[in-house]
Design a protein around this motif. Structure first.
Motif, mmCIF file in Angstrom:
data_model
loop_
_atom_site.group_PDB
_atom_site.id
_atom_site.type_symbol
_atom_site.label_atom_id
_atom_site.label_comp_id
_atom_site.label_asym_id
_atom_site.label_seq_id
_atom_site.Cartn_x
_atom_site.Cartn_y
_atom_site.Cartn_z
ATOM 1 N N ARG A 12 -49.876 -42.990 -5.261
ATOM 2 C CA ARG A 12 -49.510 -43.188 -6.663
ATOM 3 C C ARG A 12 -48.623 -42.069 -7.184
ATOM 4 N N PHE A 13 -48.539 -40.927 -6.453
ATOM 5 C CA PHE A 13 -47.674 -39.833 -6.856
ATOM 6 C C PHE A 13 -46.298 -39.916 -6.203
ATOM 7 N N LEU A 39 -44.131 -42.958 -9.865
ATOM 8 C CA LEU A 39 -44.270 -42.137 -11.068
ATOM 9 C C LEU A 39 -43.109 -42.390 -12.029
ATOM 10 N N LEU A 72 -43.487 -45.335 -14.522
ATOM 11 C CA LEU A 72 -44.521 -45.324 -15.555
ATOM 12 C C LEU A 72 -43.904 -45.594 -16.923
ATOM 13 N N VAL A 76 -37.713 -36.751 -11.853
ATOM 14 C CA VAL A 76 -38.957 -36.563 -11.106
ATOM 15 C C VAL A 76 -38.607 -35.844 -9.807
ATOM 16 N N LEU A 103 -41.403 -32.590 -13.706
ATOM 17 C CA LEU A 103 -40.743 -33.552 -14.571
ATOM 18 C C LEU A 103 -39.765 -32.791 -15.463
ATOM 19 N N VAL A 114 -48.889 -40.099 -19.351
ATOM 20 C CA VAL A 114 -49.436 -39.655 -18.053
ATOM 21 C C VAL A 114 -50.937 -39.428 -18.163
ATOM 22 N N SER A 155 -52.814 -42.819 -18.426
ATOM 23 C CA SER A 155 -52.623 -43.799 -17.359
ATOM 24 C C SER A 155 -53.789 -43.745 -16.368
ATOM 25 N N GLU A 204 -53.575 -44.478 -13.211
ATOM 26 C CA GLU A 204 -53.137 -44.006 -11.905
ATOM 27 C C GLU A 204 -53.105 -42.481 -11.809
ATOM 28 N N PHE A 205 -52.701 -41.797 -12.867
ATOM 29 C CA PHE A 205 -52.501 -40.347 -12.796
ATOM 30 C C PHE A 205 -53.606 -39.579 -13.533
ATOM 31 N N LEU A 244 -46.981 -31.534 -12.678
ATOM 32 C CA LEU A 244 -48.118 -32.372 -12.302
ATOM 33 C C LEU A 244 -48.646 -31.932 -10.953
ATOM 34 N N VAL A 250 -50.368 -32.888 -7.523
ATOM 35 C CA VAL A 250 -50.578 -34.056 -6.668
ATOM 36 C C VAL A 250 -51.999 -34.010 -6.120
#
Length: 270
Positions: A110-111, A116, A119, A141, A151, A166, A169, A171-172, A188, A190
């Protein structure tokens, strides 16, 4: 003193004209200064150095697949019930989507920068109107070392919407950190996923892929049954078509099994 007859007649006509003019409404133009100003809606554009606008597409729906297949190929033909080209065409978008989803899981999960960057970010203009942009259009990114993704935000007004999206979400689910060296940079971490979690996601993806195949086969079965019911195609021909259709489905399921097995083995190589 009495007025002459002609003078009285002219006077009466003048009075009638005056009354008729006063009875009519007087139309006036509204001054320009009293007009309500029309405000131009503000569009939020990305910086010139931002990547093209891209967004991760959702899984193709049955309706979109059928419509795309109908435009790119012919519908099932009762004159040739053993021709499954329309069915194969309807499965093509599903194959493309789920193969790409498996590759995303293998390469960064997902990263992955592509995932990303897709999103959705809701950005409000000064007038309060909200527009949605993919993150990849509002920021660069960039993968960094030590399991960090940077970012590089194009504009300060995008920082808060990005951080909020973010963090919320599924996912993150983390709060991006502000960089000490650049006020337009968010960082971010990972999060490494366990192999068991990645295997679960791979199997969920292929399970959804198989469901799409079954749904497409069911729709084609209904077409065959309709032909048999209205007498367009003989029962024996329909039965033969159903047997061939089952072979096609079995082959597609075997292909998906192979993709699933290859993806799971690929986890050990990454």
């Amino acid at each position: 003193m009495a007025l002459p007859g002609s003078t009285q007649l002219l006077l009466r006509r003048a009075i009638r004209v005056t009354v008729s003019i006063e009875a009519k409404p007087i139309l006036t133009r509204r001054p320009f200064r009293t007009s309500v100003p029309v405000l131009k809606k503000r569009k939020i554009a990305a910086a010139s150095n931002s990547p093209p606008r891209t967004q991760a597409p959702p899984p193709p729906s049955s309706s979109s697949s059928s419509s795309s297949s109908s435009s790119s190929s012919s519908s099932p033909n009762p004159e040739d019930p053993l021709d499954f080209s329309s069915l194969v065409a309807s499965l093509a978008p599903q194959d493309t989507y789920y193969k790409s989803a498996l590759q995303t899981i293998l390469h960064g999960g997902r990263f992955n920068p592509s995932a990303l960057g897709g999103l959705p970010i809701a950005v409000k203009s000064a007038s309060g109107e909200a527009s949605t942009f993919p993150l990849g259009e509002l920021a660069q990114v960039v993968p960094r070392t030590n399991r960090t993704i940077s970012l590089l935000v194009n504009d300060r007004e995008y920082i808060k919407p990005i951080m909020s999206a973010v963090q919320s979400s599924r996912e993150f689910n983390q709060q991006p950190q502000r960089s000490d060296d650049n006020d337009l940079e968010l960082l971010l971490k990972v999060e490494l996923e366990r192999k068991e979690e990645l295997v679960r996601r791979i199997r969920e993806t292929t399970h959804a892929w198989r469901d799409k195949v079954r749904q497409a086969r069911t729709r084609h079965d209904k077409v065959l049954k309709g032909w048999q019911k209205d007498g367009t195609v003989l029962r024996d021909v329909v039965r033969r078509a159903e047997r061939e259709l089952q072979k096609l489905q079995d082959a597609k399921m075997k292909e998906i099994d192979g993709e699933e097995s290859a993806a799971i083995k690929g986890l050990d190589r990454n």
